[in-house]
Write a protein that holds these residues in place. Structure first.
Motif, PDB file in Angstrom:
ATOM      1  N   MET A   1       0.839  -1.177   0.000  1.00  0.00           N
ATOM      2  CA  MET A   1       0.000   0.000   0.000  1.00  0.00           C
ATOM      3  C   MET A   1       0.888   1.245   0.000  1.00  0.00           C
ATOM      4  O   MET A   1       1.900   1.303   0.666  1.00  0.00           O
ATOM      5  N   ALA A   2       0.500   2.238  -0.744  1.00  0.00           N
ATOM      6  CA  ALA A   2       1.294   3.463  -0.871  1.00  0.00           C
ATOM      7  C   ALA A   2       1.180   4.311   0.380  1.00  0.00           C
ATOM      8  O   ALA A   2       0.133   4.409   0.998  1.00  0.00           O
ATOM      9  N   ASP A   3       2.278   4.922   0.754  1.00  0.00           N
ATOM     10  CA  ASP A   3       2.302   5.841   1.888  1.00  0.00           C
ATOM     11  C   ASP A   3       2.106   7.249   1.343  1.00  0.00           C
ATOM     12  O   ASP A   3       2.916   7.733   0.564  1.00  0.00           O
ATOM     13  N   THR A   4       1.012   7.922   1.745  1.00  0.00           N
ATOM     14  CA  THR A   4       0.708   9.239   1.203  1.00  0.00           C
ATOM     15  C   THR A   4       1.303  10.360   2.037  1.00  0.00           C
ATOM     16  O   THR A   4       0.997  11.513   1.812  1.00  0.00           O
ATOM     17  N   SER A   5       2.169  10.049   2.982  1.00  0.00           N
ATOM     18  CA  SER A   5       2.678  11.078   3.878  1.00  0.00           C
ATOM     19  C   SER A   5       4.053  11.634   3.491  1.00  0.00           C
ATOM     20  O   SER A   5       4.662  12.322   4.283  1.00  0.00           O
ATOM     21  N   ALA A  44       1.539  16.033 -12.262  1.00  0.00           N
ATOM     22  CA  ALA A  44       1.736  14.583 -12.316  1.00  0.00           C
ATOM     23  C   ALA A  44       2.955  14.095 -11.540  1.00  0.00           C
ATOM     24  O   ALA A  44       2.827  13.203 -10.699  1.00  0.00           O
ATOM     25  N   VAL A  45       4.125  14.662 -11.817  1.00  0.00           N
ATOM     26  CA  VAL A  45       5.357  14.119 -11.249  1.00  0.00           C
ATOM     27  C   VAL A  45       5.359  14.198  -9.729  1.00  0.00           C
ATOM     28  O   VAL A  45       5.548  13.188  -9.039  1.00  0.00           O
ATOM     29  N   ILE A  46       5.190  15.391  -9.186  1.00  0.00           N
ATOM     30  CA  ILE A  46       5.244  15.550  -7.722  1.00  0.00           C
ATOM     31  C   ILE A  46       4.131  14.766  -7.029  1.00  0.00           C
ATOM     32  O   ILE A  46       4.410  14.055  -6.060  1.00  0.00           O
ATOM     33  N   PRO A  47       2.873  14.823  -7.512  1.00  0.00           N
ATOM     34  CA  PRO A  47       1.857  13.974  -6.870  1.00  0.00           C
ATOM     35  C   PRO A  47       2.176  12.475  -6.941  1.00  0.00           C
ATOM     36  O   PRO A  47       1.951  11.748  -5.969  1.00  0.00           O
ATOM     37  N   ASN A  48       2.711  12.017  -8.071  1.00  0.00           N
ATOM     38  CA  ASN A  48       3.082  10.594  -8.183  1.00  0.00           C
ATOM     39  C   ASN A  48       4.165  10.224  -7.188  1.00  0.00           C
ATOM     40  O   ASN A  48       4.089   9.189  -6.517  1.00  0.00           O
ATOM     41  N   LEU A  49       5.199  11.066  -7.098  1.00  0.00           N
ATOM     42  CA  LEU A  49       6.290  10.774  -6.173  1.00  0.00           C
ATOM     43  C   LEU A  49       5.855  10.903  -4.719  1.00  0.00           C
ATOM     44  O   LEU A  49       6.343  10.177  -3.856  1.00  0.00           O
ATOM     45  N   ARG A  50       4.956  11.828  -4.444  1.00  0.00           N
ATOM     46  CA  ARG A  50       4.449  11.978  -3.082  1.00  0.00           C
ATOM     47  C   ARG A  50       3.693  10.716  -2.662  1.00  0.00           C
ATOM     48  O   ARG A  50       3.815  10.244  -1.540  1.00  0.00           O
ATOM     49  N   ASP A 100      13.242   8.055   4.835  1.00  0.00           N
ATOM     50  CA  ASP A 100      12.147   7.643   5.706  1.00  0.00           C
ATOM     51  C   ASP A 100      12.358   8.219   7.101  1.00  0.00           C
ATOM     52  O   ASP A 100      13.460   8.147   7.648  1.00  0.00           O
ATOM     53  N   ALA A 101      11.307   8.796   7.651  1.00  0.00           N
ATOM     54  CA  ALA A 101      11.372   9.356   9.005  1.00  0.00           C
ATOM     55  C   ALA A 101      11.404   8.224  10.016  1.00  0.00           C
ATOM     56  O   ALA A 101      10.820   7.166   9.823  1.00  0.00           O
ATOM     57  N   SER A 102      12.095   8.485  11.113  1.00  0.00           N
ATOM     58  CA  SER A 102      12.235   7.447  12.121  1.00  0.00           C
ATOM     59  C   SER A 102      11.007   7.338  13.021  1.00  0.00           C
ATOM     60  O   SER A 102      10.632   6.258  13.416  1.00  0.00           O
ATOM     61  N   THR A 103      10.370   8.459  13.339  1.00  0.00           N
ATOM     62  CA  THR A 103       9.208   8.382  14.235  1.00  0.00           C
ATOM     63  C   THR A 103       8.072   9.238  13.707  1.00  0.00           C
ATOM     64  O   THR A 103       7.510   8.943  12.675  1.00  0.00           O
ATOM     65  N   LYS A 106       7.733  13.671   9.328  1.00  0.00           N
ATOM     66  CA  LYS A 106       7.243  13.275   8.011  1.00  0.00           C
ATOM     67  C   LYS A 106       8.391  12.759   7.147  1.00  0.00           C
ATOM     68  O   LYS A 106       9.457  13.339   7.099  1.00  0.00           O
ATOM     69  N   SER A 107       8.157  11.654   6.463  1.00  0.00           N
ATOM     70  CA  SER A 107       9.141  11.134   5.529  1.00  0.00           C
ATOM     71  C   SER A 107       9.219  12.075   4.338  1.00  0.00           C
ATOM     72  O   SER A 107       8.241  12.721   3.977  1.00  0.00           O
TER      73      SER A 107
END
Length: 133
Positions: A1-5, A44-50, A100-103, A106-107
């Motif tokens: 599942m994609a992480d949207t954060s 497109a690009v930034i939303p896809n990568l996010r 990736d964020a540790s806690t 935000k990643s």
């Protein structure tokens, strides 16, 4: 599942390369293509990568062979080269990294570079002017 954060950051080097892409397109009488690129980055690009930060291929899936590239990779912090990814969108290749964020932080993913696929073409006439014989 994609992480949207994931937060998407544009680095200074990415912005410098974006300026170089604009200059390249203007010189090629394709200045309107730069406006299209900016619109595509936003839409497109930034939303896809996010949404899918690992959508791009691992950069080291095909390790560089030049001495210059290998030397640059060698000075990166441990593990950094493995985090590099490349994303192809239309005529553009982008290099980015995911952190990736540790806690609770935000990643993030950082756009590092961009280039038009023809920017590195070989212009032999310009590189080696004809010599008089």
């Amino acid at each position: 599942m994609a992480d949207t954060s994931y937060r998407v950051e544009l680095t200074a080097s990415f912005l410098e390369r974006l300026d170089a892409v604009e200059a390249f397109l203007v010189e090629a009488d394709a200045g309107l293509a730069f406006d299209d690129l900016l619109a595509e980055l936003r839409a497109a690009v930034i939303p896809n990568l996010r949404r899918f930060p690992r959508i791009g291929r691992r950069y080291l899936a095909n390790p560089p062979q030049s001495a210059e590239a290998l030397a640059q990779l060698a000075v990166l912090p441990a593990g950094a080269p493995d985090a590099l990814r490349e994303y192809l969108h239309g005529d553009y290749l982008m290099l980015y990294t995911v952190v990736d964020a540790s806690t609770e932080a935000k990643s993030s993913m950082y756009l590092l570079s961009i280039r038009h696929h023809r920017q590195l073409s070989f212009d032999f006439a310009r590189l080696w002017p004809a010599t008089k014989q």
